[in-house]
Write a protein that holds these residues in place. Sequence first.
Motif, short mmCIF file in Angstrom:
data_model
loop_
_atom_site.label_atom_id
_atom_site.label_comp_id
_atom_site.label_asym_id
_atom_site.label_seq_id
_atom_site.Cartn_x
_atom_site.Cartn_y
_atom_site.Cartn_z
N ASN A 47 0.67 -1.23 0.27
CA ASN A 47 -0.18 0.15 0.02
C ASN A 47 0.70 1.06 0.14
N GLU A 48 0.47 2.29 -0.76
CA GLU A 48 0.99 3.78 -1.05
C GLU A 48 1.38 4.29 0.30
N TYR A 49 0.14 4.10 1.34
CA TYR A 49 0.88 4.83 2.18
C TYR A 49 0.91 4.03 3.62
N GLU A 50 2.17 2.87 3.58
CA GLU A 50 2.43 2.19 4.57
C GLU A 50 3.91 3.33 5.30
N PRO A 51 3.97 2.73 5.70
CA PRO A 51 5.03 3.77 6.28
C PRO A 51 6.15 3.06 6.59
N ALA A 52 7.96 3.17 6.57
CA ALA A 52 8.70 1.95 7.48
C ALA A 52 9.67 3.52 8.08
N VAL A 53 10.51 2.70 8.48
CA VAL A 53 11.25 3.25 9.51
C VAL A 53 12.67 2.87 8.83
N LEU A 54 13.74 4.32 9.79
CA LEU A 54 14.90 4.97 9.78
C LEU A 54 15.92 4.15 10.51
N ALA A 55 16.69 4.05 10.52
CA ALA A 55 17.60 3.76 12.12
C ALA A 55 19.22 4.20 11.48
N VAL A 56 19.54 5.24 11.97
CA VAL A 56 21.64 4.59 12.19
C VAL A 56 22.15 3.91 12.52
N GLY A 57 23.14 3.12 12.29
CA GLY A 57 24.38 2.89 13.23
C GLY A 57 25.67 3.72 13.83
N PRO A 58 26.25 3.39 14.37
CA PRO A 58 27.42 3.79 14.83
C PRO A 58 28.62 4.13 13.55
N ASP A 59 28.46 2.76 12.76
CA ASP A 59 29.05 3.53 11.53
C ASP A 59 29.03 4.37 10.50
N GLN B 264 27.62 3.75 3.47
CA GLN B 264 27.96 5.06 3.51
C GLN B 264 28.04 5.09 2.44
N GLN B 265 27.87 5.07 1.44
CA GLN B 265 27.90 6.21 -0.20
C GLN B 265 25.88 5.97 -0.43
N GLY B 266 25.08 5.36 -0.20
CA GLY B 266 24.06 5.21 -0.08
C GLY B 266 23.13 4.28 -0.63
N HIS B 267 23.73 2.56 -0.82
CA HIS B 267 23.47 1.61 -1.65
C HIS B 267 23.48 1.12 -0.84
N VAL B 268 22.20 0.12 -1.21
CA VAL B 268 21.79 -1.03 -0.54
C VAL B 268 23.29 -2.09 -0.22
N GLU B 269 23.39 -2.52 1.07
CA GLU B 269 24.36 -3.31 0.85
C GLU B 269 24.43 -4.69 1.51
N ALA B 270 23.10 -4.81 2.06
CA ALA B 270 22.80 -6.47 2.64
C ALA B 270 20.87 -6.26 2.57
N GLN C 255 22.09 -1.10 17.19
CA GLN C 255 22.66 -1.00 19.14
C GLN C 255 24.57 -0.32 18.08
N GLY C 256 25.44 -0.54 19.47
CA GLY C 256 26.57 0.38 19.18
C GLY C 256 27.39 -1.16 18.49
N ASP C 257 27.12 -1.66 18.59
CA ASP C 257 27.64 -3.46 17.84
C ASP C 257 27.56 -3.54 16.45
N GLY C 258 26.96 -3.05 16.20
CA GLY C 258 25.88 -2.82 14.56
C GLY C 258 24.75 -4.32 14.36
N LYS C 259 24.02 -4.73 16.32
CA LYS C 259 23.67 -5.00 15.88
C LYS C 259 22.14 -4.40 15.74
N VAL C 260 21.41 -5.32 14.90
CA VAL C 260 20.09 -4.27 14.52
C VAL C 260 18.39 -5.07 15.36
#
Length: 262
Positions: free
Chosen positions: A111-123, A143-149, A172-177
């Motif tokens: 659905n076009e109105y379903e939101p997503a969520v954004l988080a940014v890691g320590p890296d 870090q260049q803005g491309h899907v990495e994984a 998390q600080g250790d990179g775990k999501v």
Amino acid sequence: MLALGLLVSCALLAGDAEAATGAPADLDGSFGSHGMATVEGPSGPQLHTQAPAKMALGPAGEIFVLYANEPPCAGFSGCAIEWSVEKLSADGVRDGSFGIGPGSALTVHGNEYEPAVLAVGPDGKPVVAALDGGRVVVARFDQQGHVEAMLGAGDANPLSGGAYTPPVAAVQGDGKVVVAVGNAEELRVVRYLPNGERDPGFGNGGETTMTLGTRSRPAGLLLGAAGAISLAAPQCCGGSPPYGEGVGFVRLLANGQPDPGL
């Protein structure tokens, strides 16, 4: 066009009605252009009038904005939605080299109105969790803005959520999501390792599942001291029996088990 910044109301005028200069509610003139910065889509600044967006701060104070394009379909389901991330400096200057070219958008269907969520890691790498045809997909950008994984891509029991039940996420600080989503019956919390696999040291095989009396969906996720995870889940879906009203609050320990001290 999406704009970052605060829209302020006129200051109350006194005496001879002269406007105050530099009042606390004024826009910060040192940010962007006259206190505002814009987000441009792949085809320029013209985005859907109801295009959803999310913001998050990076480790150096940089600003990341998650936004969706206008779906190229007329219906309310099955739309191909492209989620993109834009990066600005702490002063509101757009990074023109970030998120350019192939691989810079996460494409989902729903659905076009379903939101997503954004988080940014320590890296400084953005993580996006979004609904895709009823399941939750989690993508980490580089870090260049491309899907990495794609995290959890090989899960035998992928996270799922109903319509208008967006996930929440944190890094998390250790990179775990950590990603959580709810439906009419239960709250599911999953923690992923940086390599994209579920964390075997969290809950049962990387997941904790619990039933809430409010028939709720998570409204937010906070990471606390020693790896604690807190979630607030307000009542939704009418509160019909046997579900009650109000807000459910859950705190998990670093191992994914409910905190007995709450």
